[in-house]
Design a protein around this motif. Structure first.
Motif, PDB file in Angstrom:
ATOM      1  N   ARG A  98      34.824  13.274  15.572  1.00 13.56           N
ATOM      2  CA  ARG A  98      35.439  12.730  14.373  1.00 13.56           C
ATOM      3  C   ARG A  98      36.118  13.814  13.533  1.00 13.56           C
ATOM      4  N   TYR A  99      35.484  15.050  13.511  1.00 19.78           N
ATOM      5  CA  TYR A  99      36.003  16.059  12.594  1.00 19.78           C
ATOM      6  C   TYR A  99      36.734  17.198  13.284  1.00 19.78           C
ATOM      7  N   LEU A 141      38.889  27.177  10.517  1.00 14.82           N
ATOM      8  CA  LEU A 141      38.470  27.530  11.868  1.00 14.82           C
ATOM      9  C   LEU A 141      39.175  28.823  12.303  1.00 14.82           C
ATOM     10  N   LEU A 170      24.530  11.786  18.716  1.00 12.64           N
ATOM     11  CA  LEU A 170      25.081  11.749  17.365  1.00 12.64           C
ATOM     12  C   LEU A 170      25.999  12.943  17.135  1.00 12.64           C
ATOM     13  N   ARG A 171      25.519  14.136  17.600  1.00 13.84           N
ATOM     14  CA  ARG A 171      26.311  15.350  17.420  1.00 13.84           C
ATOM     15  C   ARG A 171      27.704  15.182  18.011  1.00 13.84           C
ATOM     16  N   THR A 225      40.247  18.298  12.043  1.00  9.30           N
ATOM     17  CA  THR A 225      40.449  18.726  10.660  1.00  9.30           C
ATOM     18  C   THR A 225      40.204  20.212  10.489  1.00  9.30           C
ATOM     19  N   ASN A 226      40.692  20.699   9.364  1.00  8.91           N
ATOM     20  CA  ASN A 226      40.329  22.053   8.927  1.00  8.91           C
ATOM     21  C   ASN A 226      40.607  23.156   9.927  1.00  8.91           C
ATOM     22  N   LEU A 284      29.933  13.007  15.926  1.00  9.67           N
ATOM     23  CA  LEU A 284      30.349  13.702  14.705  1.00  9.67           C
ATOM     24  C   LEU A 284      31.423  14.735  14.998  1.00  9.67           C
ATOM     25  N   PHE A 285      31.210  15.481  16.060  1.00  8.52           N
ATOM     26  CA  PHE A 285      32.163  16.529  16.384  1.00  8.52           C
ATOM     27  C   PHE A 285      33.542  15.940  16.598  1.00  8.52           C
TER      28      PHE A 285
END
Lengths: 660, 660
Positions: free
Chosen positions: B9-10, B18, B2-3, B13-14, B6-7
């Protein structure tokens, strides 16, 4: 004129009291050991020594008109003193004296520069500076059992060699730390306030009245700080490059085991620095102290490859252990790596756990072969291990199954039927070589990578086993699973940034923690930064709806240093970004903007005005010293400690003040 | 798993946030000055430097597409930075940056290893670590006037060179002291409790609630210690040979001038030691600090023979002044020896004083020739010098007489007729060369050798004269009586052991102190020992009826260190005899035996059990630093000070807590 007349009139009186205050001054550096180092074997007898000290042993007759006693000088050296009856008349233990005499080699000894015990002092002169005129508690007459001295006579305890050495060590090691941090690394020491702001959320703080009036009509209070955390972060915002301080901290939690209301913390923080740099400094500090005290005789150890212990030569040798791994392997985030007891996860044996509580889907056991002979053995072991004293914190107990019959062996799984389902118990018992006489201790715990019950029931059991005073258990463990003799240090890293909040209002069901669904708290403190590759995950939580499950996956940049199962200190890289900090307060920790300003406005302001990235650490100085000196409690390394109710028996504080 | 999803996917961004947390680590020791010392004139341009810091000055255009700014690195060095428009776009004062670039010698400069101002850095790379996103108070945009920064932005103030240097000096000098005391003299540092016992006599203490509940139902309180006095004496009874500590002390007297509720004291005590030994150590500590900071450029001075100032080379150079002598000569036990104004005792001119109060039988004057021209001058001077602001402590005002006419000159004595009778005023005025235009300030004071009003009205006036902002007076003093430029240190010794108690309940008659007939208090504290040749006199008082007059003649073994009219610290040889201490408590200070046990039982017990003779000292560390750094208040040398109401504007403490 009047003065002169008065003086003359009284000059001849009270010679005794005058004597007490008149004595010869000793040059600071000339104590016995130094003199021994300066003289040679032929000449030392010629020099008359002047020594101040206390009588350690009541004078005893050695032959006709020759008495012997022991003097403890003010450096803690013990010296045999020889004098005649007249000289030593009426001398008592702990009398404070000044003496003069010549050193002699004892008849039965060879000359040595090293050992003062080879010498005796022949008295030429003796003067009592302060005579003991109180019935010194009888057990102090030899001062050989300082543990038995009443707390109110702490000053007598401190005179004994053990405590004198403790005071010296505490001072010396602070200097070792300071010289390293200041001279080698350009740290500066900054003193931060002790009269701080009350933050009622804490609930463990000491309140200080602003008024000096007991009634405190203004209702204004300071609070004593639990740590200088916010001060040191502000110092980073103040342009300080590297800060440290031996800081006084206060926690009003007197009923917890081995806590003191006030304690000392070696506190540090560096700007533009990462956790890696901080860990290097901290590891070096700890290792330097250890080596200063023990030399190379008893170095610090850590885990090397193959989990064998190796000596710590430099900080980078210190093993990094993941939070998730230590929780799975040892059931605690501060594992005592000296303990060889293993936790066996039954997943690989096909166990299905989570029967009582689906989140707790791991079943694990401790297998102690050939421990018990009969029902009595089992009962005494169960009674000890499950004693409610160990569980005052409401943590869960494991299930203990003793195998005394063939049925116990074949159907061992039945004892654990409430928490786990094992399809082929016989296969498993054969696999694990279970036998009659064995004890199986089992419990469920949360899913791997998601363990927040800390310690787990078996993690806790690993320690309880070794605290036993039950001969049966002690002998068994000493023989079969002896604790390693080495002192073992490790880093624990990759902690979860947030933890679910345990609802203490709701009664636990079968001891499981009741998590407040949907709300979290900072695992360490709310200023801790997440790991950089988790920033996107964190940002998502802050922007969209919070998904507890995803939030709890986020790892922080926190690190703990653990020695022998005790957390010596912890630190982290902090948040230095105003928006991120404020959003975490607001969205995840439910602190309103208004309340943020009230509680942390100073810090948020500094973040807005160019506060640099920063990381830091705090070592529990008392705790570290107690580990280093192998003491059971931190009271032993604090000069004037309080008891576990926060009461100081020596000074009689706190004291009652009636409000008017 | 899952991690990972998620990683991914994001991950994209941002990037901005960072960026804030990702930066290159700088090796601690490689800051600019070091690099300059390591490279030679030919090679330094080749090495790319990595520097962290803050923008000190808004970028300004120097020529087409070439901008210049100043960066303050985290060691406080200022560096000129050159970059193009794109690189420096949007950069603001106090932005926190990481930059890379090559050093260049500035066109108009010669190579020098010493001065960073000769160089500029050509930007290769710039990264904003934290952008200022708050309206920084406008007067901080240059940080050139730190005094104007609001208290709540103390962290901005601390970023300025002045305060950065203060923090470094404070830390460094503590280390100078520690190395001297520990390495050269074998002192050990011992930490003593901050949660101490309330002794309501003090009335200046902060009370700490034992309960964490605001209502404090138990009525139990700790008190924060005003000094570690009793702890350190107990350490002497604990066999510690030489103790020191930078101790936190607390006094609840927020309305007094230049006091902080918490402050730091360099506290020390030695067993089997006399005042002479302590004074040697203290003098050496102070001189070492002074020389560490100023080198030989600006040494400490003291009075030599003929009252000329001489450099302090070693402690024994420091002038010892008697209490009685400084009271007669300067009217204060902490005289500012830089002030050349003299007090003239009129006894030698046949003055008879004691007219209003017979105990005050000395009449003395300050004679300021040729100060005034007219009534207006006199009025403005009187108004300033007698301003009630100076006399908030209820001390007495002197009489100021301006000589503007022949009558004022011939009958100058009439102005002082209430306090002194002068038989031949004209003879005196001729003797003293009084002229029209002079000002005479006069007052009576107590008998020589018996002065307890401290400072005397004229002693106080010596200082007030130099605090003036009146051009007339300033110009006059600068021209005729300029304060010496040298920093002057002295010891004050031979203090009276006891002082009469001033009855504050009774209204003063014409400002004279009302002494409570027959009762005394310790001039310093009740643990101070008298001088050895006064023991018989003291014993007489303890055995027979007390004769106040004789008692007040007894001198103590107390000593104060004074620099530039400010008491830097004080110390004494202490009483270590149980009987003597207890009798002084009971007979002279009216503390019952029961109350003695309650308040000082721990100390009296230690005295009974072989406590050695001991002496000690305490330096007000903040005050000493403020003198050293030539600061007007101790707030300037405390990292996070409180204001004169004890309020911390940065953190917002104390805060209101409603009792439930």
């Amino acid at each position: 004129m009047l003065r002169n007349i008065l003086f003359k009139r009284y000059q001849s009186t009270n010679q005794a009291i005058l004597n007490k205050f008149k004595f010869e001054q000793i040059n600071s550096t000339s104590y016995i050991k130094n003199i021994l180092n300066q003289v040679d074997a032929d000449n030392f007898e010629k020099k008359e020594l002047l020594i101040n000290g206390w009588i350690e042993k009541k004078p005893s007759k050695v032959k006709k008109d020759l008495f012997q006693t022991k003097l403890r000088d003010n450096q803690g050296n013990l010296l045999t003193v020889i004098g005649n009856k007249e000289q030593l008349k009426g001398i008592q233990v702990e009398d404070c004296l000044q003496i003069k005499g010549n050193l002699k080699l004892r008849a039965d000894k060879l000359f040595s520069n090293e050992d003062i015990e080879n010498f005796e002092l022949k008295l030429n002169y003796l003067k009592v500076l302060n005579k003991v005129d109180s019935p010194v508690p009888s057990y102090t007459t030899t001062l050989e059992s300082p543990d038995l001295i009443q707390e109110k006579y702490r000053f007598l305890q401190l005179r004994t060699p053990k405590y004198a050495k403790m005071l010296q060590t505490r001072s010396k090691l602070k200097n070792v730390v300071r010289n390293y941090l200041e001279d080698e690394l350009d740290f500066i020491e900054v003193e931060t306030p002790l009269l701080f702001k009350s933050t009622p959320e804490g609930a463990q703080e000491y309140l200080v009245q602003y008024d000096d009036d007991v009634s405190n009509k203004s209702n204004l209070y300071y609070a004593l700080p639990q740590s200088p955390q916010q001060f040191k972060q502000l110092l980073m915002g103040s342009g300080v490059s590297k800060y440290y301080q031996f800081a006084k901290c206060f926690r009003n939690e007197t009923l917890r085991k081995d806590r003191q209301p006030e304690f000392t913390q070696l506190d540090m923080e560096i700007s533009f620095g990462t956790g890696k740099e901080v860990m290097e400094i901290v590891g070096e500090v700890v290792n330097k102290c250890w080596r200063t005290y023990y030399g190379s005789k008893k170095p610090l150890f850590t885990l090397g490859s193959n989990n064998k212990v190796i000596t710590v030569e430099k900080e980078s040798d210190i093993k990094r252990l993941n939070y998730a791994d230590v929780m799975a392997k040892y059931g605690s985030d501060k594992p005592d790596l000296r303990i060889p007891i293993k936790l066996i996860n039954m997943k690989e044996f096909g166990a299905k756990a989570g029967l009582t509580n689906p989140v707790f889907n791991n079943f694990e056991i401790i297998h102690l072969p050939n421990l018990i002979k009969n029902e009595n053995d089992l009962k005494s072991i169960k009674t000890w291990l499950l004693n409610k004293e160990h569980y005052l914190d409401q943590s869960r107990k494991p299930i203990i199954h003793g195998i005394l019959t063939q049925h116990d062996l074949d159907y061992w799984n039945e004892a654990f039927a409430d928490v786990a389902n094992i399809e082929s118990p016989k296969l498993v018992s054969r696999s694990l070589n279970m036998k009659i006489g064995d004890v199986i201790i089992g419990s469920d715990r949360e899913a791997d990578n998601f363990v927040f019950e800390n310690p787990t029931p078996l993690g806790k059991m690993r320690n309880i086993l070794y605290q036993s005073d039950l001969p049966l258990l002690n002998d068994y463990l000493n023989k079969n699973y002896p604790k390693l003799k080495e002192d073992i240090v490790s880093w624990i890293v990759n902690f979860p940034m947030f933890s679910p909040v345990v609802n203490s209002e709701v009664k636990r069901i079968q001891g499981y923690p009741n998590y407040n669904v949907g709300s979290v708290e900072a695992t360490h403190h709310p200023f801790t930064m997440c790991q950089l590759d988790h920033i996107p995950l964190l940002q998502k939580q802050l922007v969209n709806d919070i998904k507890l499950h995803e939030l709890l996956f986020i790892k922080s940049q926190h690190y703990d240093l653990v020695i022998n199962g005790i957390e010596v200190g912890g630190g982290s890289t902090r948040i230095h970004d105003h928006d991120l900090q404020s959003k975490i307060f607001a969205k995840l920790l439910n602190i309103s903007l208004e309340r943020q300003t009230e509680l942390f406005g100073h810090l948020l302001d500094a973040f807005k005005m160019g506060c640099p990235p920063h990381s830091g650490f705090a070592i529990g100085w008392d705790r570290f010293l107690s580990i280093l000196l192998n003491e059971k409690t931190i009271r032993e390394v604090i000069p004037f400690p309080k008891n576990n109710k926060g009461v100081d028996m020596l000074f009689g504080s706190p004291s009652k003040i009636e409000k008017s």
